[in-house]
Design an enzyme around this catalytic site. Structure first.
Site, PDB file in Angstrom:
ATOM      1  N   HIS A 131       0.855  -1.194   0.000  1.00 60.35           N
ATOM      2  CA  HIS A 131       0.000   0.000   0.000  1.00 60.35           C
ATOM      3  C   HIS A 131       0.884   1.234   0.000  1.00 60.35           C
ATOM      4  O   HIS A 131       1.946   1.226   0.618  1.00 60.35           O
ATOM      5  CB  HIS A 131      -0.907   0.008   1.240  1.00 60.35           C
ATOM      6  CG  HIS A 131      -2.067   0.929   1.092  1.00 60.35           C
ATOM      7  ND1 HIS A 131      -1.988   2.261   1.427  1.00 60.35           N
ATOM      8  CD2 HIS A 131      -3.318   0.721   0.630  1.00 60.35           C
ATOM      9  CE1 HIS A 131      -3.154   2.826   1.177  1.00 60.35           C
ATOM     10  NE2 HIS A 131      -3.988   1.922   0.686  1.00 60.35           N
TER      11      HIS A 131
ATOM     12  N   GLU B 143      -7.824  -5.284  -0.091  1.00 58.44           N
ATOM     13  CA  GLU B 143      -8.388  -6.084  -1.171  1.00 58.44           C
ATOM     14  C   GLU B 143      -8.381  -7.583  -0.879  1.00 58.44           C
ATOM     15  O   GLU B 143      -9.218  -8.313  -1.372  1.00 58.44           O
ATOM     16  CB  GLU B 143      -7.601  -5.843  -2.475  1.00 58.44           C
ATOM     17  CG  GLU B 143      -7.425  -4.400  -2.844  1.00 58.44           C
ATOM     18  CD  GLU B 143      -8.703  -3.756  -3.332  1.00 58.44           C
ATOM     19  OE1 GLU B 143      -9.786  -4.232  -2.951  1.00 58.44           O
ATOM     20  OE2 GLU B 143      -8.615  -2.794  -4.090  1.00 58.44           O
TER      21      GLU B 143
HETATM   22  N1  COA Z   1       3.952  -7.644  -4.617  1.00 56.96           N
HETATM   23  C1  COA Z   1       5.284  -7.665  -4.908  1.00 56.96           C
HETATM   24  N2  COA Z   1       6.055  -6.579  -4.875  1.00 56.96           N
HETATM   25  C2  COA Z   1       5.480  -5.427  -4.528  1.00 56.96           C
HETATM   26  C3  COA Z   1       4.124  -5.324  -4.218  1.00 56.96           C
HETATM   27  C4  COA Z   1       3.348  -6.493  -4.255  1.00 56.96           C
HETATM   28  N3  COA Z   1       2.061  -6.500  -3.983  1.00 56.96           N
HETATM   29  N4  COA Z   1       3.824  -4.047  -3.914  1.00 56.96           N
HETATM   30  C5  COA Z   1       4.958  -3.352  -4.051  1.00 56.96           C
HETATM   31  N5  COA Z   1       5.961  -4.184  -4.432  1.00 56.96           N
HETATM   32  C6  COA Z   1       7.353  -3.835  -4.639  1.00 56.96           C
HETATM   33  C7  COA Z   1       7.572  -3.100  -5.942  1.00 56.96           C
HETATM   34  O1  COA Z   1       7.813  -3.975  -7.009  1.00 56.96           O
HETATM   35  C8  COA Z   1       8.755  -2.244  -5.602  1.00 56.96           C
HETATM   36  O2  COA Z   1       9.892  -3.050  -5.659  1.00 56.96           O
HETATM   37  P1  COA Z   1      11.294  -2.467  -6.168  1.00 56.96           P
HETATM   38  O3  COA Z   1      11.599  -1.308  -5.266  1.00 56.96           O
HETATM   39  O4  COA Z   1      12.228  -3.614  -6.049  1.00 56.96           O
HETATM   40  O5  COA Z   1      11.053  -2.013  -7.580  1.00 56.96           O
HETATM   41  C9  COA Z   1       8.527  -1.884  -4.144  1.00 56.96           C
HETATM   42  O6  COA Z   1       7.739  -2.939  -3.603  1.00 56.96           O
HETATM   43  C10 COA Z   1       7.805  -0.568  -3.936  1.00 56.96           C
HETATM   44  O7  COA Z   1       6.680  -0.563  -4.769  1.00 56.96           O
HETATM   45  P2  COA Z   1       5.975   0.748  -5.301  1.00 56.96           P
HETATM   46  O8  COA Z   1       5.320   0.420  -6.599  1.00 56.96           O
HETATM   47  O9  COA Z   1       6.928   1.900  -5.252  1.00 56.96           O
HETATM   48  O10 COA Z   1       4.925   0.988  -4.193  1.00 56.96           O
HETATM   49  P3  COA Z   1       3.660   1.896  -4.356  1.00 56.96           P
HETATM   50  O11 COA Z   1       3.511   2.644  -3.098  1.00 56.96           O
HETATM   51  O12 COA Z   1       3.677   2.675  -5.600  1.00 56.96           O
HETATM   52  O13 COA Z   1       2.585   0.755  -4.550  1.00 56.96           O
HETATM   53  C11 COA Z   1       0.655  -0.482  -4.645  1.00 56.96           C
HETATM   54  C12 COA Z   1       1.443   0.582  -3.871  1.00 56.96           C
HETATM   55  C13 COA Z   1      -0.676  -0.741  -3.939  1.00 56.96           C
HETATM   56  C14 COA Z   1       0.385   0.033  -6.067  1.00 56.96           C
HETATM   57  C15 COA Z   1       1.497  -1.785  -4.730  1.00 56.96           C
HETATM   58  O14 COA Z   1       1.821  -2.232  -3.433  1.00 56.96           O
HETATM   59  C16 COA Z   1       0.815  -2.891  -5.512  1.00 56.96           C
HETATM   60  O15 COA Z   1       0.921  -2.929  -6.746  1.00 56.96           O
HETATM   61  N6  COA Z   1       0.110  -3.838  -4.822  1.00 56.96           N
HETATM   62  C17 COA Z   1      -0.604  -4.892  -5.504  1.00 56.96           C
HETATM   63  C18 COA Z   1      -1.938  -4.392  -6.015  1.00 56.96           C
HETATM   64  C19 COA Z   1      -2.946  -4.156  -4.896  1.00 56.96           C
HETATM   65  O16 COA Z   1      -3.117  -4.994  -4.008  1.00 56.96           O
HETATM   66  N7  COA Z   1      -3.619  -3.009  -4.975  1.00 56.96           N
HETATM   67  C20 COA Z   1      -4.656  -2.647  -4.026  1.00 56.96           C
HETATM   68  C21 COA Z   1      -4.230  -1.488  -3.181  1.00 56.96           C
HETATM   69  S1  COA Z   1      -5.374  -1.159  -1.897  1.00 56.96           S
END
Ligand code: COA
Length: 377
Positions: free
Chosen positions: A255, A313
């Site tokens: 998140h 989720e």
């Molecule tokens: N599974 C695997 N790796 C994950 C991850 C997940 N669910 N969520 C984040 N990461 C990793 C990213 O690949 C990134 O790795 P890196 O630094 O090696 O490239 C790191 O963690 C940071 O991710 P980032 O995209 O910068 O975090 P964010 O704050 O932008 O992302 C979300 C937040 C929710 C978009 C992200 O956690 C995600 O895609 N989760 C899965 C989708 C989901 O459940 N969405 C519902 C949200 S309520």
């Protein structure tokens, strides 16, 4: 000149203030209009929580009855909306796209002014989703039942029969849990549109588009698919490890704000546990618990320091599945709850009245000179 600090994805930026909800990502705390989520999610009706957001206080008995009646009176859809849904169902369009298209029509039927638009949007979202779902599956829409509360009527319109008290409470708790969440992407979208002095229906239509994306509201379907694919607890580790090795994300985890377990996951996991217990089959619930445990441990191993924890989720999927909803209905059902928060933010933004317009850092070329088309190689 010092280079500007660029907040990619607006991370860490406080883009405005709100009295509607507060998310504390380090403490794992969500406040809805002054109440910890745990206080209201499983106790309030959806109508009470919506009234709370719009008025910053809970209604008394007469106000609640009046509000319920007003919402129920606006549930029926304009004819043009139903005609649109029929045409869209013939093309087998996914439900979130149908909801986005239908949302844009909800100003029809003499709905004018922010307050009326907000009420009509909240009242009609469940009718759109349920009617579309039935049309998509070759059934006729079910006329809303004004005797049923907002949440129970949603299940009634989907299934054509009244839900049990446990099912009605389950969906009500879910809708309350997702009703608002500060400046998330879809809410911020709605605020940006409202801030241009546009109308609420436009703002909410944009918000639906933002919610549809898998990084925001589109995750619970894939989260449940993942649990089903794993099938049994002893296969979880190999499956999840393979996914992470391929660089894939685990849906239902991570998140932008929460760095501890999302408090909504706790509320929904408790609601799901209750429902599965009532149904007498705990197998899926227990499998999900062990997948969660394994996923969190593996995320710590593969992404050390990222603090990737369970988000809303994961248990949304489990709870809604337990209510008999198919995965394609998960995100539209999220919208049925969140539309109340969106409208509350639109009303708050309207009162603030300031255009939202951030700056940007230009990194394109400079000093280029016009070349006639005949001279471009
Ligand atoms: N599974 C695997 N790796 C994950 C991850 C997940 N669910 N969520 C984040 N990461 C990793 C990213 O690949 C990134 O790795 P890196 O630094 O090696 O490239 C790191 O963690 C940071 O991710 P980032 O995209 O910068 O975090 P964010 O704050 O932008 O992302 C979300 C937040 C929710 C978009 C992200 O956690 C995600 O895609 N989760 C899965 C989708 C989901 O459940 N969405 C519902 C949200 S309520």
């Amino acid at each position: 000149m010092p280079s500007p600090i660029i907040a990619h994805g607006l991370e860490g930026v406080i883009a405005g203030s709100t009295r509607l909800s507060r998310v504390d990502g380090l403490a794992g705390e969500l406040i809805i209009a002054g109440y910890p989520l745990e206080e209201i999610a499983a106790n309030a009706s959806f109508e009470e929580t919506t009234f709370l957001l719009w008025n910053d206080r809970l209604p008394d008995a007469a106000e609640l009855a009046d509000f319920q009646q007003r919402l129920a009176s606006l549930r029926a859809l304009p004819e043009a909306t139903v005609a649109l849904l029929r045409a869209v169902a013939a093309e087998k369009t996914p439900p979130m796209d149908a909801l986005r298209m239908a949302a844009a029509t909800l100003s029809l039927g003499s709905v004018e002014g922010d307050a009326n638009e907000a009420t009509a949007l909240v009242a009609r979202f469940p009718t759109v989703v349920a009617a579309y779902w039935r049309l998509l599956h070759g059934a006729e829409p079910v006329t809303p039942d004004p005797a049923l509360g907002h949440a129970a009527n949603y299940l009634y319109m989907l299934n054509g029969e009244g839900p049990t008290a446990a099912q009605a409470r389950g969906v009500e708790t879910y809708l309350n849990t997702v009703i608002d969440h500060s400046f998330n992407a879809s809410t911020f979208t709605a605020r940006v549109i409202t801030a241009t002095a546009s109308d609420l229906v436009s703002a909410i239509t944009g918000a639906v588009g933002a919610l549809k994306g898998p990084l925001h509201g589109g995750a619970p379907g894939p989260a449940l698919d993942m649990v089903f694919e794993i099938g049994q607890a002893d296969r979880a580790e190999a499956y999840l490890r393979a996914k992470l090795e391929r660089g894939e994300r685990l849906m239902g985890f991570g998140h932008r704000v929460y760095k501890v377990r999302d408090p909504r996951a706790d509320v929904l996991s408790a609601a799901a546990e209750k429902m599965y217990l009532a149904g007498g089959d705990m197998q899926l619930y227990e499998l999900a618990r062990s997948v969660e445990e394994k996923a969190v441990a593996l995320l710590a191993e593969y992404k050390p320091g990222r603090k990737l924890q369970t988000n809303v989720e994961f248990y949304t999927a489990l709870l809604l599945h337990g209510l008999g909803l198919k995965t394609a209905l998960f995100t539209p059902t999220f919208a049925v709850g969140r539309v109340a928060g969106w409208t509350a933010h639109c009303l708050e933004q309207r009162a603030e009245g300031r255009l939202i317009r951030p700056g940007s850092d230009y990194h394109g070329g400079l000093g280029r000179q016009w070349t006639a088309i005949s001279e471009r190689g």
